[in-house]
Scaffold this motif. Structure first.
Motif, PDB file in Angstrom:
ATOM      1  N   TYR A 134     -33.058  37.145  14.439  1.00 18.96           N
ATOM      2  CA  TYR A 134     -32.987  37.085  12.998  1.00 18.96           C
ATOM      3  C   TYR A 134     -32.893  35.758  12.317  1.00 18.96           C
ATOM      4  CZ  TYR A 134     -30.965  41.754  14.232  1.00 18.96           C
ATOM      5  OH  TYR A 134     -30.628  43.288  14.580  1.00 18.96           O
TER       6      TYR A 134
ATOM      7  N   GLU B  31     -26.183  39.612  10.321  1.00 17.82           N
ATOM      8  CA  GLU B  31     -27.108  40.728  10.128  1.00 17.82           C
ATOM      9  C   GLU B  31     -27.123  41.320  11.936  1.00 17.82           C
ATOM     10  OE1 GLU B  31     -30.658  38.749   7.127  1.00 17.82           O
ATOM     11  OE2 GLU B  31     -30.645  38.213   9.282  1.00 17.82           O
TER      12      GLU B  31
ATOM     13  N   ARG C  85     -24.367  43.682  11.860  1.00 12.63           N
ATOM     14  CA  ARG C  85     -24.371  44.704  10.889  1.00 12.63           C
ATOM     15  C   ARG C  85     -25.428  45.894  11.671  1.00 12.63           C
ATOM     16  NH1 ARG C  85     -28.805  43.349   6.948  1.00 12.63           N
ATOM     17  NH2 ARG C  85     -29.796  43.366   9.014  1.00 12.63           N
TER      18      ARG C  85
ATOM     19  N   ARG D  54     -23.930  48.010   5.729  1.00 12.26           N
ATOM     20  CA  ARG D  54     -25.035  47.499   4.762  1.00 12.26           C
ATOM     21  C   ARG D  54     -24.811  46.721   3.523  1.00 12.26           C
ATOM     22  NH1 ARG D  54     -28.262  51.826   6.602  1.00 12.26           N
ATOM     23  NH2 ARG D  54     -27.880  53.057   4.668  1.00 12.26           N
TER      24      ARG D  54
ATOM     25  N   THR E  64     -24.508  42.841   2.848  1.00 12.01           N
ATOM     26  CA  THR E  64     -25.275  42.374   1.572  1.00 12.01           C
ATOM     27  C   THR E  64     -24.395  41.589   0.611  1.00 12.01           C
ATOM     28  OG1 THR E  64     -26.824  44.195   1.583  1.00 12.01           O
ATOM     29  CG2 THR E  64     -26.728  43.120  -0.404  1.00 12.01           C
TER      30      THR E  64
END
Length: 522
Positions: free
Chosen positions: A116, A360, A363, A378, A382
């Motif tokens: 990531y 990330e 998630r 999500r 965010t």
């Protein structure tokens, strides 16, 4: 089912995780190793997850021993998040790996976050010591024998010869010595030399002090074994004899004419699992990993010079070295506390961009095990990433207020390489002597010269390591420097979240390094 071998080894502890996981809770049950990871998961998971950490806030993940309560949380977990890259004490990782139910995701965030766009940097170690820095290391994977991250490499001293006693020990939290080798009480093959054995995970190395009570030539024989699991018979890896010249000419050791002499930089007595042999792995010029190479112990002498003489401190914990005031030769431990690590700096979160990569990965992992919550995960991620983006800007702008000539960090723990690399802070030093011994004149001189030459305004202590930071606090007091706080591996005090921690660190650096030094401690 809880692994009996792990349960027996665990210590009961008064520290508590924030949440007790349960098999009766409909939420996703998440266990993390540290409070920092717990906080990241909490922001992504929201009300759909129950999350607890094994290492309590205020404890040191490098040395924390899990409790039976921690094992219970692991057993009920639906997913586990560790940092890994050898950040956590090996017992923590073994607790996860041995007690997670079959099929439960076991995520190493520091490694997985590279996909990531997390950036990793080598672990920078202080090789400015006046003598060689000697530790123990494991190279290779051992996968041919079935080794994994929970396996143990047993490096045992089986015999020693010399004019006096030789001891290899490390100084743990609060100055308690823990022995790897002690020739004073002999070596007992009947119990597998367990009293003179170091246990290391694969691909790790550790630091220690080496003390010799009399000058002369010493020879130490060591053997290595790979314990793939606690239940399997250890696999022999190799045996070697290592030679030390203590306070004598290293070029005139009997039987070793023309031998190479190691007397500076970083060296390790090394177990190579793939080559099945022991050797010395060293960078004599102090150049780091790029300059390390193997040295044959049969043709190499480790020098312990007369400048390594120090007096035995008055603390009763160090009577094994001799009477207080007695001089012994010692190669210093070089890093405070129990510290087993690999070649990559594991403290990725000190760069906020890396924390975003962690989020990330968290998630996507939660989405994979709980698809019904995908939209919530999500949305939470965010929103949190947007907050971390603002945090990254705040940290950068706050530290930028420090004039570059004053942007120097001197602390006790090598945990801030990512902060320095990401936000243009010069890591100008961390203290190396054992916390319970009197610092040598050379130690004090180096630190004092660094402070004076760079016009250091303040030094920084992690609150949970303050008790073992005597050298830094003493020199700071002598130089009328501020002693300020900085957080590295966990929370404490009013700092209860990752965002609070990074804001606190940036503001502490700015406030302590920009104000004129008036000799008052903060």
């Amino acid at each position: 089912m809880v692994a009996l071998t792990v349960l027996v080894a665990l210590l009961a502890s008064g520290c508590r995780s924030t949440v007790m996981l349960s098999g009766h809770d409909e939420r996703v049950q998440v266990v993390t190793t540290t409070g920092i990871l717990r906080d990241l998961v909490r922001h992504v998971g929201g009300d759909r997850v129950a999350v607890g950490s094994l290492v309590p806030d205020g404890a040191d993940p490098h040395s924390y021993e899990p409790s039976l309560r921690d094992v219970r949380n692991v057993v009920y977990a639906d997913v586990a998040f560790s940092n890994y890259l050898l950040l956590e004490e090996h017992a923590i990782i073994k607790t996860l790996d041995a007690n997670l139910r079959k099929g439960v995701p076991n995520i190493s965030l520091a490694e997985g976050a590279v996909k990531y766009a997390a950036e990793i940097i080598p672990l920078v170690e202080d090789v400015s010591l006046d003598t060689i820095w000697l530790g123990m290391r494991v190279r290779g994977t051992g996968t041919a024998d079935g080794a994994n991250r929970s396996s143990d490499i047993l490096l045992s001293a089986t015999g020693a010869a010399g004019p006096g006693t030789m001891t290899a020990y490390l100084t743990e939290s609060f100055g308690n010595p823990s022995f790897y080798v002690n020739s004073a009480d002999g070596f007992d093959p009947a119990n597998g030399f367990k009293d003179d054995t170091a246990r290391l995970p694969p691909d790790a190395h550790t630091h220690m002090s080496w003390a010799f009570t009399k000058p002369g030539v010493y020879r130490l024989t060591m053997r290595a074994q790979l314990a793939v699991t606690p239940e399997t018979k250890p696999v022999p890896v190799g045996e070697q004899t290592f030679t030390f010249a203590v306070g004598v000419d290293p070029h005139s050791v009997p039987g070793m004419a023309g031998a190479e002499v190691l007397n500076s930089g970083h060296a390790d007595i090394t177990v190579d699992l793939d080559q099945r042999r022991l050797y010395l792995f060293a960078d004599p010029e102090g150049g780091g990993e790029a300059d390390q190479r193997a040295f044959d112990p049969a043709t190499t002498v480790i020098e312990v010079p007369n400048k390594a003489l120090l007096e035995v401190p008055g603390d009763r914990k160090f009577r094994f070295l001799g009477r207080p005031g007695t001089q012994v030769h010692q190669l210093p431990q070089a890093v405070l506390g129990k510290h087993v690590h690999g070649e990559i700096d594991p403290h990725l979160w000190q760069n906020v961009r890396n924390a975003i990569a962690y989020v990330e990965l968290i998630r996507d992992t939660l989405t994979g095990i709980d698809p019904a919550g995908a939209r919530e995960y999500r949305a939470h991620a965010t929103d949190y990433i947007a907050e971390l983006e603002r945090l990254d800007t705040y940290v950068r702008d706050t530290i930028a207020q420090i004039p570059p000539p004053q942007r120097h960090l001197v602390t006790t723990h090598d945990a801030f390489g990512y902060l320095g690399d990401a936000y243009d802070v010069q890591i100008s030093g961390f203290v190396t002597p054992n916390p319970a011994t009197e610092p040598s004149l050379a130690d004090r001189r180096r630190l004092t010269e660094t402070i004076r030459n760079l016009d250091i305004r303040a030094v920084f202590l992690e609150p949970n390591l303050a008790a073992r930071s005597t050298t830094l606090t003493e020199v700071a007091s002598e130089q009328s420097l501020r002693i300020c706080e900085i957080y590295g591996d966990g929370f404490g005090g009013d700092v209860r979240s990752y965002v609070q921690m990074m804001r606190f660190n940036a503001e502490s650096l700015r406030d302590c390094l920009t104000r004129p030094n008036n000799g008052r401690r903060q």
